[in-house]
Design a protein around this motif. Structure first.
Motif, PDB file in Angstrom:
ATOM      1  N   GLY A  97       0.773  -1.240   0.000  1.00 20.04           N
ATOM      2  CA  GLY A  97       0.000   0.000   0.000  1.00 20.04           C
ATOM      3  C   GLY A  97       0.797   1.278   0.000  1.00 20.04           C
ATOM      4  O   GLY A  97       0.237   2.369  -0.093  1.00 20.04           O
ATOM      5  N   LEU A  98       2.115   1.185   0.110  1.00 14.80           N
ATOM      6  CA  LEU A  98       2.975   2.376   0.106  1.00 14.80           C
ATOM      7  C   LEU A  98       4.089   2.200  -0.912  1.00 14.80           C
ATOM      8  O   LEU A  98       4.678   1.120  -1.019  1.00 14.80           O
ATOM      9  CB  LEU A  98       3.569   2.626   1.496  1.00 14.80           C
ATOM     10  CG  LEU A  98       2.586   2.980   2.622  1.00 14.80           C
ATOM     11  CD1 LEU A  98       3.320   3.012   3.959  1.00 14.80           C
ATOM     12  CD2 LEU A  98       1.907   4.318   2.363  1.00 14.80           C
ATOM     13  N   LEU A  99       4.369   3.270  -1.637  1.00 15.71           N
ATOM     14  CA  LEU A  99       5.438   3.250  -2.635  1.00 15.71           C
ATOM     15  C   LEU A  99       6.691   3.880  -2.044  1.00 15.71           C
ATOM     16  O   LEU A  99       6.641   4.971  -1.480  1.00 15.71           O
ATOM     17  CB  LEU A  99       5.003   4.024  -3.884  1.00 15.71           C
ATOM     18  CG  LEU A  99       6.034   4.165  -5.012  1.00 15.71           C
ATOM     19  CD1 LEU A  99       6.350   2.793  -5.611  1.00 15.71           C
ATOM     20  CD2 LEU A  99       5.514   5.112  -6.087  1.00 15.71           C
ATOM     21  N   SER A 100       7.813   3.198  -2.154  1.00 17.36           N
ATOM     22  CA  SER A 100       9.068   3.733  -1.627  1.00 17.36           C
ATOM     23  C   SER A 100       9.485   4.962  -2.430  1.00 17.36           C
ATOM     24  O   SER A 100       9.503   4.939  -3.661  1.00 17.36           O
ATOM     25  CB  SER A 100      10.167   2.668  -1.693  1.00 17.36           C
ATOM     26  OG  SER A 100      11.425   3.226  -1.349  1.00 17.36           O
ATOM     27  N   SER A 101       9.814   6.030  -1.724  1.00 17.45           N
ATOM     28  CA  SER A 101      10.215   7.265  -2.403  1.00 17.45           C
ATOM     29  C   SER A 101      11.558   7.101  -3.120  1.00 17.45           C
ATOM     30  O   SER A 101      11.910   7.909  -3.976  1.00 17.45           O
ATOM     31  CB  SER A 101      10.303   8.417  -1.396  1.00 17.45           C
ATOM     32  OG  SER A 101      11.251   8.126  -0.379  1.00 17.45           O
ATOM     33  N   ALA A 102      12.295   6.043  -2.788  1.00 18.84           N
ATOM     34  CA  ALA A 102      13.577   5.793  -3.450  1.00 18.84           C
ATOM     35  C   ALA A 102      13.368   5.437  -4.924  1.00 18.84           C
ATOM     36  O   ALA A 102      14.285   5.570  -5.735  1.00 18.84           O
ATOM     37  CB  ALA A 102      14.325   4.667  -2.751  1.00 18.84           C
ATOM     38  N   HIS A 103      12.152   5.001  -5.267  1.00 19.38           N
ATOM     39  CA  HIS A 103      11.855   4.628  -6.649  1.00 19.38           C
ATOM     40  C   HIS A 103      11.365   5.809  -7.479  1.00 19.38           C
ATOM     41  O   HIS A 103      11.213   5.691  -8.692  1.00 19.38           O
ATOM     42  CB  HIS A 103      10.784   3.520  -6.674  1.00 19.38           C
ATOM     43  CG  HIS A 103      11.241   2.220  -6.102  1.00 19.38           C
ATOM     44  ND1 HIS A 103      10.421   1.389  -5.355  1.00 19.38           N
ATOM     45  CD2 HIS A 103      12.457   1.610  -6.139  1.00 19.38           C
ATOM     46  CE1 HIS A 103      11.102   0.331  -4.972  1.00 19.38           C
ATOM     47  NE2 HIS A 103      12.343   0.437  -5.431  1.00 19.38           N
ATOM     48  N   LEU A 104      11.106   6.931  -6.826  1.00 15.17           N
ATOM     49  CA  LEU A 104      10.576   8.084  -7.541  1.00 15.17           C
ATOM     50  C   LEU A 104      11.634   8.725  -8.424  1.00 15.17           C
ATOM     51  O   LEU A 104      12.826   8.717  -8.096  1.00 15.17           O
ATOM     52  CB  LEU A 104      10.062   9.139  -6.550  1.00 15.17           C
ATOM     53  CG  LEU A 104       8.921   8.724  -5.606  1.00 15.17           C
ATOM     54  CD1 LEU A 104       8.602   9.859  -4.657  1.00 15.17           C
ATOM     55  CD2 LEU A 104       7.681   8.330  -6.394  1.00 15.17           C
ATOM     56  N   SER A 105      11.197   9.290  -9.533  1.00 13.60           N
ATOM     57  CA  SER A 105      12.113  10.070 -10.359  1.00 13.60           C
ATOM     58  C   SER A 105      12.375  11.395  -9.636  1.00 13.60           C
ATOM     59  O   SER A 105      11.695  11.725  -8.659  1.00 13.60           O
ATOM     60  CB  SER A 105      11.505  10.324 -11.748  1.00 13.60           C
ATOM     61  OG  SER A 105      10.302  11.070 -11.627  1.00 13.60           O
ATOM     62  N   VAL A 106      13.352  12.133 -10.096  1.00 12.22           N
ATOM     63  CA  VAL A 106      13.757  13.369  -9.409  1.00 12.22           C
ATOM     64  C   VAL A 106      12.585  14.343  -9.245  1.00 12.22           C
ATOM     65  O   VAL A 106      12.350  14.889  -8.172  1.00 12.22           O
ATOM     66  CB  VAL A 106      14.910  14.059 -10.172  1.00 12.22           C
ATOM     67  CG1 VAL A 106      15.222  15.416  -9.552  1.00 12.22           C
ATOM     68  CG2 VAL A 106      16.144  13.186 -10.148  1.00 12.22           C
TER      69      VAL A 106
END
Length: 275
Positions: A97-106
């Motif tokens: 249910g939560l997306l890791s912010s480490a996977h986000l683009s800049v």
């Protein structure tokens, strides 16, 4: 900031500075499910401290000065949101249910930081909830969406769930809407929360594990670093060459001086012998 300004949400980041935490919590507690039921006496109304506050998507949009023209109301799947936020690195929304912010683009990593400070306040920025993910997706794609309806739906969720620790979204915005209608509702012993200081973004974000979707900025930064390092190395090499050249010239001068001294002594000796 250009994305936030283009979708008409700049005021939510720079123009709203007051938040009475206790007042907002009392407001949330008094939000009922009938607030979203047409024909109900409580339709689009919230009663707090004996006063009525009109609360609806149109009220929110009007307060922010947002136009409802060209609104595109379309259902967006979490898979599509995940793909956009991670620049195709992750295809499906995590089961937890939560997306890791480490996977986000800049771009979305920065929007997430802004959102965690202004729209859905939290100190846990390592993960992104589905609600905030949808919002930064709409902002990042410059979509024509009904922000008032989004805030209203997120607020009504508190009345529809039994969750005790559900984070309160848009507390500053809710506080200002209440005060705009009921300016005398705050008690004498209440003081607004101190607004957090301006956010700063570490330049290392562009060199980290996030996908560099802001290619131009990343390339410029890397190019500047390369130029600087090359310039520094060139200076070191130039200094070394100068030192070596200086040493070589000194040795040559010493050798010439020695030859001249030897040559001078031989001439004197020859002259003496002739005499």
């Amino acid at each position: 900031m250009e994305w936030i300004e283009e979708v008409g949400l700049l005021k939510t980041v720079t123009g709203i500075t007051r938040c009475y935490d206790k007042l907002v919590k009392e407001f949330i507690v008094n939000v009922t499910t009938s607030c979203n039921v047409s024909g109900s006496p409580d339709f689009r109304k919230v009663f707090v401290r004996g006063k009525c506050v009109n609360f609806s998507p149109s009220v929110i949009n009007t307060f922010l000065g947002r136009s409802l023209a060209e609104i595109v109301d379309e259902e967006i799947s979490l898979s599509a949101i995940t793909t956009e936020l991670t620049a195709d690195q992750v295809k499906e929304w995590p089961v937890k249910g939560l997306l890791s912010s480490a996977h986000l683009s800049v771009k979305y990593a920065i929007l997430n930081r802004i959102g965690a400070a202004n729209w859905a306040p939290t100190k846990h920025t390592s993960n992104v909830s589905s609600g905030l993910a949808k919002l930064i997706y709409l902002i990042g794609t410059k979509a024509k969406f009904d922000f008032g309806a989004y805030v209203f739906d997120q607020t009504v969720k508190h009345a529809e769930t039994l969750a005790v620790k559900l984070p309160i979204g848009f507390p500053y915005l809710i506080s200002e809407i209440i005060l705009s209608q009921q300016p005398q509702i705050v008690t004498a012993d209440e003081f607004p929360n101190k607004k957090a200081s301006a956010l700063t973004v570490d330049h290392r974000l562009l060199d980290g594990t996030h996908v560099p979707d802001v290619a131009g900025l990343a390339e410029i930064t890397q190019g500047e670093d390369t130029i600087s390092s090359c310039t520094l190395r060139k200076k070191h090499v130039d200094c070394l060459i100068m030192e070596l050249t200086k040493g070589k010239n000194t040795d040559e001068d010493n050798a010439v001086a020695g030859d001249q001294a030897v040559g001078g002594a031989t001439s004197d000796d020859d002259s003496a012998a002739s005499s």
